[in-house]
Design a protein around this motif. Structure first.
Motif, PDB file in Angstrom:
ATOM      1  N   ASP A   1       0.830  -1.214   0.000  1.00 53.84           N
ATOM      2  CA  ASP A   1       0.000   0.000   0.000  1.00 53.84           C
ATOM      3  C   ASP A   1       0.859   1.257   0.000  1.00 53.84           C
ATOM      4  OD1 ASP A   1      -2.180  -1.590  -0.008  1.00 53.84           O
ATOM      5  OD2 ASP A   1      -2.671  -1.351   2.140  1.00 53.84           O
ATOM      6  N   SER A   2       1.922   1.235   0.799  1.00 54.21           N
ATOM      7  CA  SER A   2       2.719   2.463   0.887  1.00 54.21           C
ATOM      8  C   SER A   2       3.485   2.709  -0.432  1.00 54.21           C
ATOM      9  CB  SER A   2       3.663   2.433   2.087  1.00 54.21           C
ATOM     10  OG  SER A   2       4.501   1.305   2.006  1.00 54.21           O
ATOM     11  N   ILE A   3       3.887   1.629  -1.102  1.00 55.67           N
ATOM     12  CA  ILE A   3       4.555   1.801  -2.412  1.00 55.67           C
ATOM     13  C   ILE A   3       3.576   2.399  -3.417  1.00 55.67           C
ATOM     14  CG2 ILE A   3       5.535   0.562  -4.385  1.00 55.67           C
ATOM     15  CD1 ILE A   3       6.741  -1.417  -2.435  1.00 55.67           C
ATOM     16  N   VAL A   4       2.379   1.808  -3.462  1.00 54.06           N
ATOM     17  CA  VAL A   4       1.359   2.276  -4.411  1.00 54.06           C
ATOM     18  C   VAL A   4       1.030   3.754  -4.143  1.00 54.06           C
ATOM     19  CG1 VAL A   4      -1.065   2.003  -5.113  1.00 54.06           C
ATOM     20  CG2 VAL A   4       0.386  -0.018  -4.839  1.00 54.06           C
ATOM     21  N   ALA A   5       0.926   4.079  -2.833  1.00 58.28           N
ATOM     22  CA  ALA A   5       0.606   5.470  -2.482  1.00 58.28           C
ATOM     23  C   ALA A   5       1.748   6.404  -2.870  1.00 58.28           C
ATOM     24  CB  ALA A   5       0.323   5.566  -0.991  1.00 58.28           C
ATOM     25  N   ARG A   6       3.011   5.978  -2.615  1.00 58.05           N
ATOM     26  CA  ARG A   6       4.150   6.844  -2.905  1.00 58.05           C
ATOM     27  C   ARG A   6       4.222   7.141  -4.410  1.00 58.05           C
ATOM     28  NH1 ARG A   6       9.649   6.757  -0.341  1.00 58.05           N
ATOM     29  NH2 ARG A   6       8.413   6.960   1.534  1.00 58.05           N
ATOM     30  N   LEU A   7       3.914   6.144  -5.245  1.00 59.61           N
ATOM     31  CA  LEU A   7       3.985   6.360  -6.696  1.00 59.61           C
ATOM     32  C   LEU A   7       2.678   6.930  -7.265  1.00 59.61           C
ATOM     33  CD1 LEU A   7       6.394   4.034  -6.384  1.00 59.61           C
ATOM     34  CD2 LEU A   7       6.308   4.322  -8.859  1.00 59.61           C
ATOM     35  N   LYS A   8       1.765   7.241  -6.345  1.00 58.99           N
ATOM     36  CA  LYS A   8       0.459   7.818  -6.737  1.00 58.99           C
ATOM     37  C   LYS A   8      -0.209   6.984  -7.829  1.00 58.99           C
ATOM     38  CE  LYS A   8       1.559  12.585  -5.488  1.00 58.99           C
ATOM     39  NZ  LYS A   8       3.015  12.446  -5.199  1.00 58.99           N
ATOM     40  N   ALA A   9      -0.129   5.644  -7.660  1.00 62.68           N
ATOM     41  CA  ALA A   9      -0.669   4.753  -8.692  1.00 62.68           C
ATOM     42  C   ALA A   9      -2.149   4.500  -8.472  1.00 62.68           C
ATOM     43  CB  ALA A   9       0.086   3.433  -8.667  1.00 62.68           C
ATOM     44  N   LYS A  10      -2.857   4.314  -9.585  1.00 65.81           N
ATOM     45  CA  LYS A  10      -4.289   3.983  -9.530  1.00 65.81           C
ATOM     46  C   LYS A  10      -4.478   2.577 -10.091  1.00 65.81           C
ATOM     47  CE  LYS A  10      -5.544   7.567 -12.042  1.00 65.81           C
ATOM     48  NZ  LYS A  10      -4.197   8.098 -12.228  1.00 65.81           N
ATOM     49  N   PRO A  11      -5.621   1.955  -9.763  1.00 64.02           N
ATOM     50  CA  PRO A  11      -5.890   0.648 -10.375  1.00 64.02           C
ATOM     51  C   PRO A  11      -5.787   0.782 -11.894  1.00 64.02           C
ATOM     52  CG  PRO A  11      -7.540   1.149  -8.707  1.00 64.02           C
ATOM     53  CD  PRO A  11      -6.700   2.362  -8.842  1.00 64.02           C
ATOM     54  N   GLY A  12      -5.125  -0.192 -12.529  1.00 66.28           N
ATOM     55  CA  GLY A  12      -4.959  -0.114 -13.984  1.00 66.28           C
ATOM     56  C   GLY A  12      -3.597   0.421 -14.411  1.00 66.28           C
TER      57      GLY A  12
END
Ligand code: ASP
Length: 587
Positions: free
Chosen positions: A379-390
């Motif tokens: 979760d923290s990686i996804v949040a740091r890279l500001k990634a969205k589903p897809g």
């Protein structure tokens, strides 16, 4: 003149005028008993028509004229009949009724069509460059080039710059490439070198008191023709006295913005140009020539994965390396094959591998490494890279130079695939505060990152003694759309500093004196502080014209193998010539 008017500039206001035109047959046709020719000169195209009942001989001539025949036509401008105007042609409302037509010179059928810009094999274009240059695209490019250079000259003239020519036959000028050498007939066994740039000469012009110099200078570098390079190319070379870095950058930026706005239809992304320190450029883009037309910046996640169970990540961080990634928007549905391709690309740039993660709707992920990580870590990686589903996240774990190279390669490739590198946008920026030296592992010595005349930052001068690798140079690079389009620096103007730099790059004092004695000596006769820059004219015009490579904006370019296909250069020479030059060909 053999003509009174230009073909392309006639309009309906000229109706009734008697004109004499001369040009090339662009296209021809017979229609309804009339002979039609589209006559072309540099200004454009106009339709000429001959009626056999009114002008029998002119009709006969037009009827037998073929593509690229050179004609002179005498006739009268008339409005085209209702319904027959051509809105696509600037001269489309009128035509020329021919009274007389003369073939000034016939032409063979050209090896490719001149009248349209259909793609033609480049080797054929280069072999028949004089025909290729007749085509609209090339005519336009040469005009853009002319206008850009004219703009530059006027701009600099208005600011007290003096245009001075410097010699082509000179001594080796180190800019990091191989020299083209010219054997001397008068001095057996000795050679001139063609200048890689007028660097030393422009500095000597500052010693000579000219204060502001420029030249549209031809430069010669015998490099392997990787990528978009030419063995000879043109720089706007300029140098100024009594200046600091800021002065040169401000002047160059005003000039570059001016020339772009005056000569290009492409949109300038931002002005003033953003500036990045070398460190920041490497951090955010992994490159010292960032393409800032799009984001997809590099993001560091080392701290988030340092203690993770994924050994490749945690061991890399423990070993002084880093884990960084980029987020490719909307690429989450990439197949394994597509991802493998990207991995290969990262490997070609030196990475050992590439890790990836694609967040899905509802919090689930598809990933090469997620199974080793805690949910919070993901979760923290996804949040740091500001990634969205897809989206698709790509990571490289290694020492900084490898991570930079690999992620830069991936970023540019994905930017290309996603259409983010808009050719109609010109994104310019500066990169400053380069390290003065780069360590050459093989030769075990420091290499100048720009050239050996670049001055260190004043506050970094003591580092030349203690920690040369940490010293920054007063260098500035001008970057456009991810291509280095010019570089310059404030120069060393004191003999002692110059000698110290020679020493650091492993130039032995005797060799330095032999090669650069004239510079060292000049520095002792009252050299003003000075600096300059040299934007590449070919690259600049390539961007102004929106062309994909510099060969399209050079009248007579060479191939990737440094050959001129039209004249057949290089070529063998007479044994007599070699003898005069004291040269024997071996092997
Ligand atoms: N001579 C340098 C080059 O060709 C430019 C400069 O420092 O002015 O890169």
């Amino acid at each position: 003149m053999l003509k009174t008017h230009n073909c392309g500039t006639l309009r309906s206001t000229d109706v009734g005028q008697d004109v004499v035109l001369a040009g090339w047959v662009n296209r021809w046709r017979d229609h309804g008993g009339l002979a039609f020719v589209d006559l072309r000169d540099r200004s454009g195209i106009v339709q000429v028509v001959a009626n056999p009942d009114v002008a029998t001989e002119a009709h006969e001539t037009l009827q037998h004229a073929r593509g690229e025949y050179v004609l002179q036509v005498k006739g009268r401008v008339r409005a085209r009949p209702e319904g027959l105007t051509n809105p696509d042609l600037p001269t489309g409302e009128i035509e020329i009724v021919a009274h007389e037509a003369t073939v000034l010179n016939p032409a063979k059928t050209p090896p490719f069509y001149i009248y349209d810009d259909q793609p033609v094999d480049e080797a054929l274009r280069l072999k028949y460059r004089y025909l290729d240059l007749r085509r609209q695209r090339m005519q336009r490019n040469m005009m853009i080039r002319h206008r850009a250079v004219k703009y530059i000259r006027d701009f600099l003239d208005a600011r007290d710059f003096v245009e001075i020519e410097t010699p082509m036959l000179f001594k080796t000028t180190p800019e990091g490439a191989r020299d083209y050498l010219v054997p001397s007939r008068v001095h057996p066994g000795e050679f001139y070198a063609l200048p890689q740039s007028p660097q030393q000469l422009k500095q000597l012009l500052m010693v000579a008191g000219f204060e502001r110099y420029f030249q549209i200078a031809r430069c010669f570098r015998d490099e392997d023709q990787r990528g978009d390079r030419q063995p000879e190319f043109t720089q706007l070379d300029l140098e100024m006295s009594f200046v600091e870095r800021e002065d040169v950058m401000v002047l160059a930026e005003e000039l570059l913005i001016g020339v772009i706005e005056a000569c290009s239809e492409r949109r300038l992304l931002t002005k003033p140009f953003p500036r990045f320190t070398h460190e920041e450029a490497m951090q955010r883009f992994g490159s010292d020539r960032p393409d800032i037309r799009f984001g997809m910046e590099l993001t560091d996640v080392s701290d988030l994965v340092a203690d993770s169970e994924f050994g490749i990540f945690s061991r890399t961080v423990a070993g002084g390396g880093q884990v960084r990634g980029i987020c490719a928007p909307g690429c989450g549905d990439y197949s394994r094959r597509q991802i493998d391709e990207l991995t290969e690309l990262a490997q070609a740039e030196g990475a050992k591998g590439m890790a990836w993660l694609a967040p899905k709707e509802g919090g689930d992920v598809r990933s090469s490494f997620a199974k080793y990580l805690l949910d919070e870590e993901i979760d923290s990686i996804v949040a740091r890279l500001k990634a969205k589903p897809g989206d698709l996240l790509l990571f490289v774990a290694d020492q900084a130079p490898v991570v930079n190279a690999a992620l830069n390669g991936l970023r540019l490739e994905l930017g290309e695939r996603l259409g983010l590198r808009d050719p109609d946008v010109l994104a310019c920026c500066w990169v400053i505060d380069f390290p003065l030296f780069e360590w050459d592992e093989e030769a075990q010595r420091w290499d100048p990152s720009h050239h050996l005349f670049t001055a260190p930052m004043p506050e970094d001068l003591p580092l030349l003694e203690t920690d040369p690798g940490a010293a920054r140079g007063q260098q500035y690079d001008f970057v456009c759309n991810g291509v280095e389009t010019g570089g310059g620096s404030i120069r060393i103007h004191q003999r002692a500093v110059q000698e110290r730099v020679f020493e650091l790059i492993g130039l032995d004092a005797a060799v330095a004196r032999e090669r650069f004695g004239h510079m060292l000596e000049a520095f002792e006769y009252g050299t003003p502080p000075h600096g300059g820059i040299a934007p590449g004219i070919d690259r600049l015009v390539m961007f102004l014209a929106g062309e994909p490579n510099i060969r399209e904006v050079i009248a007579f370019p060479k191939t990737q193998q440094a050959a001129d296909l039209m004249a057949g250069a290089p070529s063998p020479v007479e044994p007599e010539q070699l003898k005069e030059l004291h040269i024997k060909i071996v092997g």
